[in-house]
Design a protein around this motif. Sequence first.
Motif, PDB file in Angstrom:
ATOM      1  N   UNK A  92       1.210  -0.804  -0.290  1.00 12.11           N
ATOM      2  CA  UNK A  92      -0.074   0.016  -0.016  1.00 12.11           C
ATOM      3  C   UNK A  92       0.814   1.226  -0.381  1.00 12.11           C
ATOM      4  N   UNK A  93       1.575   0.822  -0.486  1.00 10.60           N
ATOM      5  CA  UNK A  93       3.258   2.418  -0.681  1.00 10.60           C
ATOM      6  C   UNK A  93       2.525   2.824  -2.110  1.00 10.60           C
ATOM      7  N   UNK A  94       2.214   4.116  -2.331  1.00  8.77           N
ATOM      8  CA  UNK A  94       2.230   4.774  -4.498  1.00  8.77           C
ATOM      9  C   UNK A  94       3.233   6.169  -4.190  1.00  8.77           C
ATOM     10  N   UNK A  95       4.138   5.958  -4.561  1.00 10.73           N
ATOM     11  CA  UNK A  95       5.104   7.526  -5.278  1.00 10.73           C
ATOM     12  C   UNK A  95       3.979   8.561  -6.740  1.00 10.73           C
ATOM     13  N   UNK A  96       4.717   9.393  -6.181  1.00  7.23           N
ATOM     14  CA  UNK A  96       3.934  10.510  -7.044  1.00  7.23           C
ATOM     15  C   UNK A  96       4.998  11.860  -6.997  1.00  7.23           C
ATOM     16  N   UNK A  97       4.110  12.826  -7.933  1.00  8.24           N
ATOM     17  CA  UNK A  97       5.074  13.508  -7.456  1.00  8.24           C
ATOM     18  C   UNK A  97       4.489  15.471  -7.032  1.00  8.24           C
ATOM     19  N   UNK A  98       4.376  16.004  -6.995  1.00  7.02           N
ATOM     20  CA  UNK A  98       4.179  17.430  -6.452  1.00  7.02           C
ATOM     21  C   UNK A  98       3.153  18.379  -7.949  1.00  7.02           C
ATOM     22  N   UNK A  99       3.746  17.554  -9.142  1.00  7.93           N
ATOM     23  CA  UNK A  99       3.261  18.582 -10.819  1.00  7.93           C
ATOM     24  C   UNK A  99       1.847  18.145 -10.761  1.00  7.93           C
ATOM     25  N   UNK A 100       1.093  16.935 -10.134  1.00  7.28           N
ATOM     26  CA  UNK A 100       0.135  15.894 -10.505  1.00  7.28           C
ATOM     27  C   UNK A 100      -1.005  17.204 -10.787  1.00  7.28           C
ATOM     28  N   UNK A 101      -2.210  16.900 -11.683  1.00 10.02           N
ATOM     29  CA  UNK A 101      -3.591  17.837 -11.672  1.00 10.02           C
ATOM     30  C   UNK A 101      -3.750  17.193 -10.335  1.00 10.02           C
TER      31      UNK A 101
END
Length: 374
Positions: A92-101
């Motif tokens: 239950x770990x997800x990686x993303x960025x601060x640039x997402x919609x």
Amino acid sequence: MKKPVYFDYCANTPVDPSVLETYVKTASQCVGNANSVHAMGRASKAVMDDVLAKMAALLHVRPDEIILTSGATEANNLALKGIAAATRHVGKHIVSTSLEHSSISASLSMLQMEGYEIDLCPLTSDGTIDLEELADLVRDDTCLVSISLVDSEAGVIQPVKKIAEIVHSHPKTLLHMDATQAMGKIPVDFAIADTVSFAPHKFFGLNGCGVLIKHEHVPLVPQNSGGASTTLYRSGTPDPAMAAACLCALEKMYASLSNWQSHCEKLNAYLRRELTKIEGLKINSPDHAVPQILNISLHGYKGFEMQKALDEKGYCVSVKSACTSDYLPSHAVMALTKDRKRALESFRISLSPLTTMEECQGLAEAIREIHEGK
């Protein structure tokens, strides 16, 4: 009163007449529900099957890997929530960025409330993902990494091939790529990521349509209940007319992409050159950003104040993504500049092949006049 000049093509583009004509013609022909087994239902299904086959050939995917949705927002929600639900056994770990919609960030917030751990990967000074940090963040229990190929506010292009190599070095981790702002601006390789989203209204198609490419190996829990349609993963009455209109927009876009790109590069170069002559004006979009997006800040003016002032002069720009609040700082500019004030002062100019040099000259003069108090 003269017609307003449009510089908000990232939010929406005018529908191409041939796309609209395709929609009307197909809608008038396909009377039956494509889920129905009678003659008129079968006729509608035949049209839908033909459209999906042609769309698949154009995108280099399989017809059954295409999920038609109501827009990119639904496609992103389906990808993130559907993959998360289907891969709980991985972690239950997800990686993303601060640039997402916002359709990505809000989905991540909801998943966080359900117990998922969310990490946002730091960015380098040019706005691209820090690949070393990404490699450190992705773990054996990371079920998903979600990135936008091109962010909607500053136009940063992410190095998706290198990102995919890192993500897929963990065999159970999937990569979702939001290509909504990339389609119609740069070439998109649908084989790089496990799921890819986009919407044709960003390249002269119709509103109310979105596409999620889900490759065959990707597990996905449907988010709509109510049976199958053209796919098991998104139930509802098939819309052959909307699908045909989407195909038409894609065909026209692919035929013109190179010309669109070179046209916008000339306009972007002109605006960068002229606008930086204005005292206190800073360009937030990095040099490698797509030419269709130019994010700028003018010292002493909140972004929404510039939007209002330009609107009064007959120029339509946006403060940020059309799906976010005007009164909050731009997450993208904050990430790029680490300057909250500059992020609050930022606004976005977005160009298209319909934009003229004369319109850009008028916009630059209007910004100069506002700055000089005219």
